[in-house]
Scaffold this motif. Structure first.
Motif, short mmCIF file in Angstrom:
data_model
loop_
_atom_site.label_atom_id
_atom_site.label_comp_id
_atom_site.label_asym_id
_atom_site.label_seq_id
_atom_site.Cartn_x
_atom_site.Cartn_y
_atom_site.Cartn_z
N SER A 87 0.82 -1.21 0.00
CA SER A 87 0.00 0.00 0.00
C SER A 87 0.85 1.26 0.00
CB SER A 87 -0.95 -0.01 1.20
OG SER A 87 -0.23 -0.17 2.41
N GLY A 88 0.23 2.36 -0.35
CA GLY A 88 0.91 3.64 -0.38
C GLY A 88 -0.05 4.77 -0.66
N TRP A 89 0.50 5.93 -0.97
CA TRP A 89 -0.31 7.11 -1.26
C TRP A 89 0.30 7.85 -2.45
CZ3 TRP A 89 2.55 11.50 -1.24
CH2 TRP A 89 3.69 11.54 -0.44
N LYS A 91 4.90 0.99 -0.38
CA LYS A 91 5.68 0.11 0.49
C LYS A 91 6.38 -0.97 -0.32
CE LYS A 91 3.92 2.52 3.74
NZ LYS A 91 4.70 3.64 4.29
N LEU A 92 7.55 -1.37 0.15
CA LEU A 92 8.35 -2.36 -0.56
C LEU A 92 7.91 -3.79 -0.29
CD1 LEU A 92 11.87 -0.77 0.02
CD2 LEU A 92 10.61 -0.84 -2.13
N GLN A 93 7.08 -3.98 0.74
CA GLN A 93 6.65 -5.32 1.13
C GLN A 93 5.15 -5.32 1.39
OE1 GLN A 93 8.81 -6.77 4.52
NE2 GLN A 93 8.42 -8.91 4.05
N SER A 94 4.51 -6.43 1.08
CA SER A 94 3.06 -6.50 1.21
C SER A 94 2.62 -6.78 2.65
CB SER A 94 2.51 -7.60 0.30
OG SER A 94 2.95 -8.88 0.75
N ASN A 109 5.08 2.77 8.93
CA ASN A 109 6.51 3.09 8.93
C ASN A 109 7.35 2.11 8.13
OD1 ASN A 109 6.18 5.37 10.60
ND2 ASN A 109 6.15 4.07 12.44
N LEU A 110 6.72 1.22 7.40
CA LEU A 110 7.46 0.26 6.58
C LEU A 110 8.24 1.00 5.50
CD1 LEU A 110 4.80 -2.55 6.09
CD2 LEU A 110 6.84 -2.66 7.54
N PHE A 134 13.46 7.17 -5.60
CA PHE A 134 14.18 6.97 -4.35
C PHE A 134 13.69 5.69 -3.68
CE2 PHE A 134 14.64 7.68 0.29
CZ PHE A 134 16.02 7.82 0.35
N ILE A 135 14.61 4.95 -3.07
CA ILE A 135 14.27 3.72 -2.35
C ILE A 135 14.81 3.83 -0.93
CG2 ILE A 135 14.52 1.21 -2.29
CD1 ILE A 135 15.11 1.34 -5.32
N GLU A 136 13.93 3.73 0.05
CA GLU A 136 14.36 3.82 1.44
C GLU A 136 15.14 2.57 1.84
OE1 GLU A 136 10.67 6.57 3.16
OE2 GLU A 136 10.72 4.41 3.57
#
Length: 200
Positions: free
Chosen positions: A60-62, A87-90, A99-100, A137-139
């Motif tokens: 998920s994201g925005w 998010k990088l993971q489901s 905060n993922l 960008f990738i956190e």
């Protein structure tokens, strides 16, 4: 000499074609129903990469976007620029503000749309086209995902529908991944976007 004349005639025809095309685009965009849409919404990603997306889960994201709507009474062109944080993971539940670790994507949609219902108070729209995505960008994350494992650019087919309640705009779009998101794999990612905004 004969070839030179043919080249000049061909060059003149191309220049006229480009000029007429530009005039047509300008007139297409000059109608009173053209404008811009500023919106925010929820982004949902679904990948066939088992390392990041478990069955029946969602990444998920925005997103925030600015898009145009240029055209005549019913037919319109929808270009745009969007920022997505996904998010990088489901996870099992939709949670766009957790905060993922996430990735930021700049997406450039280009759609052609048609208004099935077009009144001042209410509009019903269908849209279809494509979308280019750039991985901005990738956190930091524990999955080992970075710009070496996620492609900088990807492309998808984009289909959607929307309604206008006066200046209030609600859009639903589905992006079908055409190119792989993850480097040196065939794993693609599909997206669902739900957004709300204002036409001005």
């Amino acid at each position: 000499m004969h070839k030179c004349r043919l080249f000049l005639i061909f060059d003149l025809m191309i220049n006229r074609f480009i000029f007429i095309g530009l005039l047509s685009l300008l007139s297409f965009w000059s109608y009173s129903q053209s404008g811009m849409v500023a919106s925010v919404g929820v982004s949902m990603a679904f990948s066939d990469n088992p390392a990041v997306n478990k069955p029946n889960e969602v990444m998920s994201g925005w997103h925030a976007s600015l898009s145009g709507r240029f055209g005549n009474r019913n037919l319109f062109l929808r270009p745009g620029l969007e920022l997505h944080k996904v998010k990088l993971q489901s996870k099992e539940m939709l949670d766009p503000f957790s905060n993922l670790p996430a990735a930021y994507f700049l997406k450039i949609p280009m759609q052609i749309g048609y208004k099935l219902i077009n009144t001042e108070a209410f509009k019903l729209r269908l849209m279809g086209g494509g979308q280019f995505s750039y991985t901005a960008f990738i956190e930091e994350n524990e999955l080992g995902l970075d710009h070496n494992s996620i492609n900088d650019a990807s492309f998808g087919a984009l289909f959607g529908a929307g309604v206008d309640f006066g200046p209030l705009v609600v859009d639903f779009n589905f992006e079908k991944g055409i190119t792989a998101l993850y480097h040196d794999t065939d794993f693609k990612t599909d997206y669902i976007f739900v957004s709300i905004g204002f036409f001005f």
